[in-house]
Design a protein around this motif. Sequence first.
Motif, PDB file in Angstrom:
ATOM      1  N   GLY A  88       6.828  31.897  55.870  1.00 15.74           N
ATOM      2  CA  GLY A  88       6.099  32.119  54.626  1.00 15.74           C
ATOM      3  C   GLY A  88       6.958  32.851  53.620  1.00 15.74           C
ATOM      4  O   GLY A  88       8.022  32.377  53.220  1.00 15.74           O
ATOM      5  N   ALA A  89       6.514  34.035  53.215  1.00 13.15           N
ATOM      6  CA  ALA A  89       7.252  34.828  52.228  1.00 13.15           C
ATOM      7  C   ALA A  89       8.203  35.812  52.880  1.00 13.15           C
ATOM      8  O   ALA A  89       8.715  36.712  52.214  1.00 13.15           O
ATOM      9  N   ARG A  90       8.473  35.638  54.167  1.00 11.09           N
ATOM     10  CA  ARG A  90       9.377  36.531  54.888  1.00 11.09           C
ATOM     11  C   ARG A  90      10.536  35.748  55.461  1.00 11.09           C
ATOM     12  O   ARG A  90      10.380  34.616  55.916  1.00 11.09           O
ATOM     13  N   ALA A  91      11.707  36.368  55.452  1.00  6.27           N
ATOM     14  CA  ALA A  91      12.887  35.796  56.086  1.00  6.27           C
ATOM     15  C   ALA A  91      13.550  36.892  56.916  1.00  6.27           C
ATOM     16  O   ALA A  91      13.635  38.044  56.470  1.00  6.27           O
ATOM     17  N   VAL A  92      13.977  36.534  58.118  1.00  6.91           N
ATOM     18  CA  VAL A  92      14.561  37.518  59.034  1.00  6.91           C
ATOM     19  C   VAL A  92      15.998  37.132  59.354  1.00  6.91           C
ATOM     20  O   VAL A  92      16.265  36.050  59.876  1.00  6.91           O
ATOM     21  N   LEU A  93      16.927  38.010  59.018  1.00  7.26           N
ATOM     22  CA  LEU A  93      18.337  37.771  59.311  1.00  7.26           C
ATOM     23  C   LEU A  93      18.582  37.884  60.809  1.00  7.26           C
ATOM     24  O   LEU A  93      18.005  38.737  61.480  1.00  7.26           O
ATOM     25  N   GLY A  94      19.466  37.038  61.329  1.00 10.08           N
ATOM     26  CA  GLY A  94      19.845  37.108  62.729  1.00 10.08           C
ATOM     27  C   GLY A  94      20.751  38.298  62.988  1.00 10.08           C
ATOM     28  O   GLY A  94      21.144  39.025  62.068  1.00 10.08           O
ATOM     29  N   PRO A  95      21.121  38.521  64.263  1.00  9.96           N
ATOM     30  CA  PRO A  95      21.918  39.696  64.631  1.00  9.96           C
ATOM     31  C   PRO A  95      23.232  39.830  63.868  1.00  9.96           C
ATOM     32  O   PRO A  95      23.561  40.917  63.384  1.00  9.96           O
ATOM     33  N   GLU A  96      23.987  38.740  63.756  1.00  8.29           N
ATOM     34  CA  GLU A  96      25.301  38.812  63.088  1.00  8.29           C
ATOM     35  C   GLU A  96      25.150  39.118  61.598  1.00  8.29           C
ATOM     36  O   GLU A  96      25.847  39.981  61.051  1.00  8.29           O
TER      37      GLU A  96
ATOM     38  N   ARG B 235      15.222  34.841  46.996  1.00  9.10           N
ATOM     39  CA  ARG B 235      15.633  36.207  46.661  1.00  9.10           C
ATOM     40  C   ARG B 235      14.474  37.146  46.930  1.00  9.10           C
ATOM     41  O   ARG B 235      13.315  36.793  46.700  1.00  9.10           O
ATOM     42  N   GLY B 236      14.816  38.320  47.447  1.00  8.02           N
ATOM     43  CA  GLY B 236      13.756  39.266  47.745  1.00  8.02           C
ATOM     44  C   GLY B 236      14.272  40.648  48.050  1.00  8.02           C
ATOM     45  O   GLY B 236      15.447  40.957  47.826  1.00  8.02           O
ATOM     46  N   VAL B 237      13.380  41.467  48.604  1.00 14.29           N
ATOM     47  CA  VAL B 237      13.664  42.875  48.859  1.00 14.29           C
ATOM     48  C   VAL B 237      13.672  43.135  50.362  1.00 14.29           C
ATOM     49  O   VAL B 237      12.810  42.639  51.097  1.00 14.29           O
ATOM     50  N   ILE B 238      14.661  43.888  50.827  1.00 17.42           N
ATOM     51  CA  ILE B 238      14.712  44.290  52.228  1.00 17.42           C
ATOM     52  C   ILE B 238      13.558  45.255  52.504  1.00 17.42           C
ATOM     53  O   ILE B 238      13.385  46.253  51.793  1.00 17.42           O
TER      54      ILE B 238
ATOM     55  N   LEU C  75      10.338  37.849  50.377  1.00 27.54           N
ATOM     56  CA  LEU C  75      10.820  36.954  49.332  1.00 27.54           C
ATOM     57  C   LEU C  75       9.941  37.021  48.088  1.00 27.54           C
ATOM     58  O   LEU C  75       8.713  36.943  48.175  1.00 27.54           O
ATOM     59  N   GLU C  76      10.588  37.137  46.951  1.00 34.99           N
ATOM     60  CA  GLU C  76       9.894  37.180  45.661  1.00 34.99           C
ATOM     61  C   GLU C  76      10.007  35.853  44.916  1.00 34.99           C
ATOM     62  O   GLU C  76       9.185  35.546  44.060  1.00 34.99           O
ATOM     63  N   GLU C  77      11.040  35.102  45.226  1.00 30.16           N
ATOM     64  CA  GLU C  77      11.223  33.775  44.632  1.00 30.16           C
ATOM     65  C   GLU C  77      11.937  32.882  45.623  1.00 30.16           C
ATOM     66  O   GLU C  77      12.691  33.341  46.485  1.00 30.16           O
ATOM     67  N   GLU C  78      11.672  31.593  45.525  1.00 29.42           N
ATOM     68  CA  GLU C  78      12.238  30.642  46.485  1.00 29.42           C
ATOM     69  C   GLU C  78      12.340  29.285  45.828  1.00 29.42           C
ATOM     70  O   GLU C  78      11.519  28.913  44.996  1.00 29.42           O
ATOM     71  N   GLU C  79      13.383  28.520  46.206  1.00 33.14           N
ATOM     72  CA  GLU C  79      13.532  27.175  45.676  1.00 33.14           C
ATOM     73  C   GLU C  79      14.284  26.304  46.664  1.00 33.14           C
ATOM     74  O   GLU C  79      14.981  26.806  47.555  1.00 33.14           O
TER      75      GLU C  79
END
Length: 244
Positions: A13-21, A49-52, A64-68
């Motif tokens: 959804g509006a969240r993205a999670v970076l992997g370990p590396e 683009r978004g905020v940690i 995420l605040e914006e997505e395309e």
Amino acid sequence: MDRFLVATKDWEGARAVLGPEESHHCVRVLRKIAGDRIEVFDGAGRRGRGVITDLEEGAVTVLLEEEEKAERKGPSLFLAISVTKGKAMELIIQKAVELGVDRIQPLLTENMAVRFSGEARRAKKEKWNRVAIAACKQCGQNFIPEVCSAVPFEDYLESQEGGARLLASLDGSARPLRREIAALAPDVGSVELFIGPEGDFSPSETRGALASGLRPVSFGPLVFRVETAVIYGLSVLTYELRGS
């Protein structure tokens, strides 16, 4: 704005999670903290683009605040390139990424100036993939090209590919690149550019390529270094086939 690669499965959804590396690079190398804004992309055209918001070990979360979603223009663009030594291959991959290539196929040719074993091929492939990802981050490219394992030139010629296959050649029979582009079908699905080592493909390799249906093209009267030939050839193809 700093960019990070996020696997498609880690977009929720509006969240993205970076992997370990990527989380390690974000927190330990770039010293990002909660509240910092970053850009993320999945390598298949999606970016946001978004905020940690969370900085858990090995899993940085971004709201995420914006997505395309970007779309590819024109035919697919492939590069088949004789493996070069040292940093030249990394430069070639970097520039190919910046010019929007969809796939990079390293080739083992007779006149190339480097030799390596099967184990070295695997290590090189991993390194080249890292170079491609880094180039995407740096230039804002949202599509990560496929970087294949190096294969013998003759074996790759036997692969059944659709679309047009162009052979950069110093042979006198080669036609100017612009003429071959003009002769392409309007609905061509892909264009693959083959570039050999310093000194060109060997005579036997050239004969095999022509017998396999590759079209010999000339880049003009000057003899370019491999890196220059890649940049020139891909620049012309990108401009003519993708309108940019």
